[in-house]
Design a protein around this motif. Structure first.
Motif, short mmCIF file in Angstrom:
data_model
loop_
_atom_site.label_atom_id
_atom_site.label_comp_id
_atom_site.label_asym_id
_atom_site.label_seq_id
_atom_site.Cartn_x
_atom_site.Cartn_y
_atom_site.Cartn_z
N GLY A 497 -1.20 2.15 0.00
CA GLY A 497 -0.39 1.02 0.42
C GLY A 497 0.88 1.43 1.14
N TRP A 498 1.15 2.78 1.22
CA TRP A 498 2.42 3.18 1.84
C TRP A 498 2.45 2.86 3.33
CZ3 TRP A 498 6.68 4.32 -0.80
CH2 TRP A 498 7.80 4.66 -0.05
N SER A 499 1.26 2.84 3.96
CA SER A 499 1.26 2.58 5.41
C SER A 499 1.83 1.19 5.68
CB SER A 499 -0.16 2.69 5.97
OG SER A 499 -1.00 1.79 5.28
N GLU A 500 1.56 0.27 4.73
CA GLU A 500 2.11 -1.09 4.85
C GLU A 500 3.65 -1.02 4.81
OE1 GLU A 500 1.10 -5.09 5.33
OE2 GLU A 500 -0.26 -3.39 5.09
N ILE A 501 4.15 -0.20 3.88
CA ILE A 501 5.61 -0.05 3.74
C ILE A 501 6.17 0.61 4.99
CG2 ILE A 501 7.41 1.16 2.42
CD1 ILE A 501 5.72 0.82 -0.08
N GLU A 502 5.49 1.66 5.43
CA GLU A 502 5.89 2.40 6.63
C GLU A 502 5.99 1.45 7.83
OE1 GLU A 502 6.05 5.85 6.36
OE2 GLU A 502 6.49 6.30 8.45
#
Ligand code: ADP
Length: 782
Positions: A497-502
């Motif tokens: 899910g970090w890509s969403e945050i990124e």
């Protein structure tokens, strides 16, 4: 001759005269013996040789007799003279030996250089039969001769000659350079050899200068000055050479001893200093203590200066044996704060990170340091500063400050060894200061990370390459990752899910972004709503995360409720409206039964409407904490039966209601009306969620200090993982599971709140397709 000798009086007289001559020679030496011989010969001739009372001998015998007497007396005198000389020589030799012995004995006892020098210049001067003596030693650099001891000279003879170059045209300089002794019998001889000495006056006298040689190397020279002019015979020269040799050896031995002692002292000092430095993390106090430790062993004055973050230099400590002097120096320090650009001293040492070593503080140096300030110059002159060392405190390539050591003229000058010691001391002090700083920083960080470990908000720190530097437990929980597994890895690669945050929360360089609420699909496949904000701090970025899934859900349920509630309200309202409109029709005439059916419907639906509105109002009251419950005593069985009786009134077909109660169930304590609301809600649900019909059984019995009321149906049932959620506000099972049965999702929430406010409890046991049993337990009245 026979005639003479045959006369007893003549022989006796001759014998007595010889005795007198012997006595005179013994006591007075040859000269006295000679006088006695002449007198005795004349006396013997005049008084005892016939003709008596006449000096003229009358025959050859008499002449021979007197002559023989004279010769014998002379011989005796000479004999005694020789004996006397031998004895005097022996005595002189003994005295010399004794004096040498005294020098040796005193030298053997000497343990300090001063004691050695004292022994040589006191005993030695005597042993050498000199008037005065002096010793000059080469300094460690080997270029200068220092007069280290003198005795017997006029007070001021060495003024200006305390030290002079080895290369100078002086007897000592030459004796050391050439490793040869010089003996001058007269002042003129000396002045002829050394022009520089000509001005040193006084009556003409002899002078001996001998090199002090140790292991074939001259370490200095000894000078003997004699009261008069002397001829240096071989014996005298040998004696002086012996003295010089003994002196050299003693000085060397003591120097070695002294060196070793100094080394030991240094080691002890360093050990003490290290212990002190390691004893505390308060570096300011420690450095002040260190300065005190250095005095007086290492320095007359010791000071520590620290480079402040703003670039100014601050005096941390000054130490001197006399506290008044310390106070005075502190005042002076305030009056003359160091200028960071100063070309020498502490500022220069800190700036260049190089030690300054001034073995000899000259007056020119003081003048230069005072920079034209006459008052300051007077002060520093008065202090009698002799030698100084200033070393930088450097740790990890950074100058933290400087340590200054100063000696005044009451103690020896600093040597290279002292510089080494000071540098080592500074190195240790700097690393102690640095360690204290690191520790403080670590502690501060430790505090911060402890705080982060306890906050509910997630914090993720990334470096400039996007790798996880730290992640607190809350963030690990929110992002469903293992803290240890992600630290050091890139956030993109290790956190689901970090890509969403990124994409949505990554801050610009040096900027901030967010908060934004993002739906994240996490590594474990779960979905979560997370509010994220990011701050970039140049070397990386920090993200703050908050799990808003619950809030999101509640929000959604709430909006669902608005839809449900409107729907719930609209249905009975439509029924009521429809019935009323029907009744009001002019074109239709209703018989009483038909009218009754419609009126019944209005009644029932209005009831339902009021029920829904009642639930909404009650929820509002519960949420606001405005609901007050009665605390009364009542019979739970009677209450249950009355609820069942009212339900029986409009019971759908296919449903059967039953009550089973133990006979002796005691009264309970609580709010009867509210408990009625709870039981009727459970009974309504049991009927509602049994669309196929079936039995609804109410069982009452005692469970310890509680009355237990069970409402069991054989209806749709509830999946296990929904059990806890059905008691939440607005929560309803998926319509597919409830076959479209209407409701607000408030009934069980209200029931739970009410029961708990009565100090009771509520729970469910159910499985889909196998019915549900709701259990309410209310405390018995005591
Ligand atoms: P509702 O007004 O929807 O009935 P409740 O709070 O009373 O609201 O119930 C919450 C949910 O729990 C219901 O929507 C229903 O799905 C489930 N439920 C409650 N009672 C029962 C029961 N006896 N059998 C099956 N499901 C039930």
């Amino acid at each position: 001759m026979d005639a003479l000798s045959n006369r007893p009086s003549y022989q006796l007289a001759g014998f007595l005269y010889l005795l007198a001559v012997s006595l005179a020679a013994y006591l007075g030496g040859f000269a006295a013996g000679l006088v006695a011989t002449v007198l005795a010969t004349l006396g013997l001739d005049f008084f005892f040789t016939p003709p008596r009372h006449d000096f003229i001998p009358v025959n050859g015998d008499q002449v021979a007799g007197v002559g023989l007497f004279f010769v014998v007396a002379i011989l005796i005198s000479q004999l005694f003279e020789r004996r006397r000389q031998v004895q005097q020589q022996a005595e002189a030799a003994t005295a010399r030996a004794n004096r040498l012995q005294a020098v040796t004995a005193q030298l053997a006892e000497a343990v300090t250089p001063q004691q050695v020098l004292d022994a040589i210049v006191t005993q030695g001067v005597e042993a050498a039969e000199a008037r005065a003596g002096a010793i000059g030693l080469l300094t460690t650099d080997g270029d200068t001769i220092e007069i280290v001891a003198q005795r017997g000279y006029e007070q001021n003879i060495f003024v200006g000659w305390e030290s002079f170059p080895l290369s100078s045209d002086t007897p000592m300089g030459k004796a050391i350079r050439e490793e040869t002794p010089f003996f001058f019998s007269t002042s003129a001889e000396r002045n002829a050899a050394f022009q520089t000495m000509a001005r040193i006056g006084g009556p003409s006298h002899a002078l001996a200068i001998l090199p002090l040689v140790v292991e074939a190397r001259a370490i200095g020279a000894i000078a003997f000055t004699f009261p008069t002019e002397i001829e240096f015979n071989a014996e005298r020269r040998a004696l002086k050479a012996t003295l010089a040799q003994q002196a050299a050896q003693a000085i060397d031995r003591v120097r070695l001893y002294e060196g070793e002692r100094a080394l030991r002292q240094r080691m002890t000092f360093l050990a003490d200093a290290s212990e002190l430095l390691g004893s505390s993390l308060d570096y300011e106090t420690t450095l002040a203590q260190l300065a005190r430790l250095a005095v007086p062993e290492m320095a007359t004055w010791c000071s520590v200066d620290i480079l402040a973050p703003d670039g100014s230099i601050q005096r941390l400590a000054v130490a001197h044996e006399d506290p008044d002097r310390v106070a005075w120096a502190e005042r002076l320090g305030e009056e003359y704060p160091p200028d960071p650009d100063q070309p020498m001293g502490v500022p220069n040492v800190i700036r260049t990170m190089t030690a300054e070593f001034v073995p000899e503080i000259t007056d020119e140096l003081l003048v230069e340091a005072a920079q034209g300030d006459e008052r300051l110059l007077d002060i520093v002159r008065e202090l009698g500063l002799r030698s100084a060392i200033t070393v930088p405190l450097v740790a990890r390539g950074r100058a933290l400050g400087a340590l200054s050591l100063i000696r005044d003229d009451t103690v020896p000058r600093y040597t290279d060894l002292d510089l080494d010691l000071a540098s080592e001391l500074a190195r240790r002090a700097a690393s102690a200061v640095d360690n204290a700083g690191l520790y403080r920083e670590a502690e501060r960080r430790g505090d911060a990370s402890r705080a982060l470990a306890h906050v509910d908000d997630g914090v993720v720190l990334l470096d400039e390459d996007g790798a996880v530097v730290s992640i607190n437990p809350a963030a690990a929980r929110i992002l469903a990752v293992d803290e240890a597994a992600v630290v050091g890895e890139t956030a993109l690669g290790s956190i689901g899910g970090w890509s969403e945050i990124e994409d949505n929360a990554r801050p610009e360089q040096g900027g901030t972004r967010g908060p934004v609420t993002l739906p994240l699909v996490l590594s474990d496949g779960s979905e979560r709503w997370v509010s994220v904000s990011g701050v970039d701090f140049g070397d990386g970025a920090v993200y703050a995360l908050r799990d808003v899934t619950e809030e999101r859900l509640l929000e959604r349920t709430r909006s669902d409720f608005v839809a449900t509630a409107s729907h719930e309200l609209r249905t009975p309202l439509a029924a009521v409206l429809g019935a009323v409109k029907t009744l009001r029709r002019d074109d239709v005439s209703f018989d009483p039964d038909q009218r009754e059916v419609l009126m019944d419907m209005i009644d029932r639906e209005a009831e339902r409407l009021s029920g829904i509105v009642g639930q909404i109002l009650l929820t509002g009251q519960l949420d606001a904490g405005r609901l007050r419950l009665e605390h009364e005593r009542f019979d739970p069985v009677a209450l249950t039966k009355s609820v069942v009786d009212s339900a029986e009134l409009h019971l759908p077909s296919g449903i059967e209601l039953r009550v089973q109660a133990v006979d002796d169930l005691p009264a309970v304590a609580g709010d009867e009306n509210q408990l009625r609301q709870v039981i009727s809600n459970l009974v309504d649900n049991a009927i509602k969620y049994s669309p196929q019909g079936g039995d609804v059984e109410l069982r009452l019995h005692r469970n310890g200090q509680f009355a237990r009321i069970e409402v069991a149906d054989s209806g749709l049932g509830i999946p296990r993982d929904e059990h806890h959620r059905i008691f939440e506000k607005f929560y309803r099972l998926d319509p597919a599971l409830t076959r479209g049965v209407n409701g607000t999702g408030l009934g069980l929430y209200i029931s739970k709140e009410l029961v708990e406010r009565m100090n009771g409890r509520i729970s469910v046991d159910s499985e889909p397709g196998r019915g549900s049993t709701f259990v309410v337990e209310v405390p018995l009245a005591i």
